[in-house]
Scaffold this active site. Structure first.
Site, mmCIF file in Angstrom:
data_model
loop_
_atom_site.group_PDB
_atom_site.id
_atom_site.type_symbol
_atom_site.label_atom_id
_atom_site.label_comp_id
_atom_site.label_asym_id
_atom_site.label_seq_id
_atom_site.Cartn_x
_atom_site.Cartn_y
_atom_site.Cartn_z
ATOM 1 N N HIS A 1 73.564 60.098 0.327
ATOM 2 C CA HIS A 1 74.327 58.861 0.468
ATOM 3 C C HIS A 1 75.300 58.958 1.631
ATOM 4 O O HIS A 1 76.268 58.208 1.703
ATOM 5 C CB HIS A 1 75.082 58.536 -0.823
ATOM 6 C CG HIS A 1 74.185 58.175 -1.958
ATOM 7 N ND1 HIS A 1 74.668 57.804 -3.195
ATOM 8 C CD2 HIS A 1 72.832 58.127 -2.068
ATOM 9 C CE1 HIS A 1 73.650 57.549 -4.016
ATOM 10 N NE2 HIS A 1 72.537 57.747 -3.351
ATOM 11 N N GLY A 2 75.082 59.914 2.531
ATOM 12 C CA GLY A 2 75.864 60.016 3.741
ATOM 13 C C GLY A 2 77.138 60.820 3.589
ATOM 14 O O GLY A 2 77.342 61.553 2.621
#
Length: 470
Positions: free
Chosen positions: A300-301
């Protein structure tokens, strides 16, 4: 005319030849380069950044530990009763080995290779003598799922390192979390691809937690399949993380790779993370975090937040992410805050970051809310002084590549965009960048153009106080 032996002319000629020889030797030695060694003194080159180093100094982090120790300073867990067969409970042996090593100067607690040691949820506390190293060359493994987790053990954490100064956790081994059965518990919902809902953990443990400690080093380990967060730093000061690998499946819920909160002076370098949540998450109370040469994805970064949950006060400052790659992730560079929170996020730099097929490449989301109860809140965490420089690559066209959704009442200010170029991974560009109450400048033309970014500073922000963080 021939010179006689010992004549002044012959002596002058010999002296001239000697001077030439010395000058040649001097030039040769002056240009000879010193051999460079990696941190393990084993001849491995030190990884270099793909771009020139920053002009400003990095945050203060621990110095490299001294490798090697006398035999009488090595505390092998097998000598304290550990079996290492992958099924025996070796917890008590580890506790006894820890006590002995903790009390010795420059001690190495050795987890030897070719063994698999199963231990229960345990707190390894200090203070310990200086120079303490935990060397994991074998496999450290958590109990296999909630059914094997003792009822008396904490369901929130597995290995806790508490009140330590100068600890190094390193080695060529693996820390295995056995998280699969935890991920499948039907408790907390977890968003999957295309908005689908997946089961998630309810009371699952973080794998490794460093709590109320300082001058920590985490190096060279493989950490995988955590039931929840893989590595968590809470209430720490001075953290060096380098050359570790963190991995879990893309759909494993809440498995953040590295999470820091209430922690200052952190360096995260030369690390590879692929998991089911944020690669790196930065929580409230963090300052001076430097992230370089990280490969992130699937994930999710890299996220700052979430902040301000349940009307709490959150302060984050001086965060840098540079020379890194994010690929195949739901988000890229993200700042997320809850409605109703207070505090501020300031001094954020994203520089030299390459994206590959990333959804929501650049996102500020101040409407991060999982319940209807926070929808009518008016206060917000103030976001200011955020720069994006040389952020390039490709994005998943299901979402706009740039999304600035700032609070209705507290605008985001001083956002700077420079050399930002994001193109569709496949297909055509479908959505322009989105802005709401976001103020800043384009130092260079952004691709796609972000015409929605407003100039100047709103009056409501310029007249506000410091939001309690300075």
């Amino acid at each position: 005319m021939k010179s006689k032996p010992g004549s002044p002319l012959l002596q002058l000629f010999v002296t001239f030849l000697l001077l030439l020889s010395r000058n040649a030797d001097a030039r040769t030695h002056y240009h000879k380069q010193k051999k460079k060694f990696g941190p393990d003194d084993g001849g491995q080159p030190i990884s270099q950044s793909p771009a020139s180093p920053p002009s400003e100094p990095n945050p203060t982090v621990p110095s490299d530990p001294v490798y090697g120790a006398p035999d009488d300073s090595v505390f092998d867990v097998r000598e304290y009763g550990a079996v290492g067969d992958g099924s025996a409970d070796d917890t008590d042996a580890f506790v006894e080995a820890w006590k002995a090593a903790c009390a010795a100067d420059s001690a190495v607690l050795l987890v030897p290779s070719d063994y698999v040691f199963v231990i229960r949820s345990t707190i390894f506390s200090g203070p310990c003598r200086p120079g303490f190293v935990v060397q994991v060359d074998g496999v450290l493994m958590a109990p296999d799922g909630p059914d094997c987790w003792p009822e008396t053990d904490s369901k929130h954490q597995w290995l806790v390192f508490y009140r330590l100064d100068g600890l190094t956790l390193r080695g060529g081994g693996t820390i295995e979390g056995n998280g699969e059965q935890w991920w499948n518990l039907p408790c907390k919902p977890h968003r999957g691809p295309n908005g689908s809902t997946l089961p998630g953990p309810c009371d699952s443990p973080a794998l490794i937690r460093f709590f109320m400690s300082s001058n920590l080093t985490l190096r060279d380990l493989r950490i995988q399949n955590s039931p929840q967060f893989h590595v968590k730093f809470d209430g720490c000061d001075g953290v060096l993380i380098e050359k570790i690998s963190v991995s879990s499946p893309a759909l494993s819920p809440n498995t953040d790779g590295i999470h820091v909160e209430n922690t200052k002076n952190v360096g995260i370098y030369d690390t590879v993370i692929g998991n089911g949540d944020d690669c790196i998450s930065i929580g409230p109370g963090c300052a001076s975090v430097d992230i370089q040469n990280v490969v992130c994805g699937p994930s999710h970064g890299i996220s700052i937040g979430s902040l301000g949950v349940h009307n709490t006060h959150a302060c984050v400052s001086n965060i840098t992410v540079r020379n890194s790659v994010i690929r195949g992730s739901d988000n890229g560079l993200r700042i997320k805050t809850w409605q109703g929170g207070t505090g501020s996020v300031t001094g954020i730099r994203f520089e030299n970051v390459y994206m590959e097929n990333v959804r929501n490449c650049i996102i500020i989301d101040q409407y991060y809310c999982l319940s209807k109860g926070c929808r009518n809140q008016t206060s917000a965490v103030y976001v200011a002084d955020v720069s994006y420089a040389n952020v390039k690559g490709t994005y998943d066209v299901r979402s706009p590549p740039i999304h600035f959704a700032c609070s209705d009442t507290v605008a985001c200010t001083n956002i700077t965009m420079s050399e930002v170029e994001l193109l569709p991974f496949e297909g055509e560009l479908v959505d322009d960048p989105f802005c709401w109450n976001a103020y800043g400048t384009q130092a260079t033309l952004t691709i796609p153009p972000i015409d929605c970014l407003q100039e100047g500073t709103p009056q409501s922000v310029s007249e506000s106080l410091s939001y309690g963080c300075f």
